[in-house]
Write a protein that holds these residues in place. Structure first.
Motif: not given
Length: 116
Positions: A2-9, A29-38
């Motif tokens: 398993k990997k930790t990834i950040f997704i920005s959209y 996924a958890e929210e990490r700011g507008y347009g970013i999830g972890i």
């Protein structure tokens, strides 16, 4: 594995938010700011051993789950398979000019009319 990834959209007004949000929710996924999830525990196929294979795998999974428009952008950050460093890249889209370009003064004397 398993990997930790950040997704920005960045989808704009017409993006497939519903499809992306469903995929993010399915991956806890958890929210990490507008347009970013972890995604803290993104499941990796055991056959994936390189960063290129990983980014292709995530990109292909997203292509199956969401409709990506020509102006949509999705960026991913992850810990490399090959070196102990963070890696990042666009899954869809590409870089644009930064909205803050031009705000910093490059030369403090540009605005003064001095004979030096």
């Amino acid at each position: 594995m398993k990997k930790t990834i950040f997704i920005s959209y960045d989808f704009g007004m017409k993006g497939d938010y519903e499809g992306l949000f469903k995929w993010l929710d399915e991956n806890n996924a958890e929210e990490r700011g507008y347009g970013i999830g972890i995604i803290k525990e993104y499941p990796c196929k055991p056959t994936i051993k390189t960063d290129i294979d990983f980014i292709k795998s995530v990109r292909n999974e997203l292509k199956d789950k969401i409709k990506v428009g020509s102006n949509d952008r999705i960026y991913m950050i992850w810990n490399s398979f090959e070196v102990n460093k963070l890696k990042a890249g666009f899954l869809f889209g590409k870089s644009k000019q930064s909205p803050w370009t031009g705000y910093a003064q490059n030369n403090l004397f540009d605005h003064l009319d001095l004979d030096i």
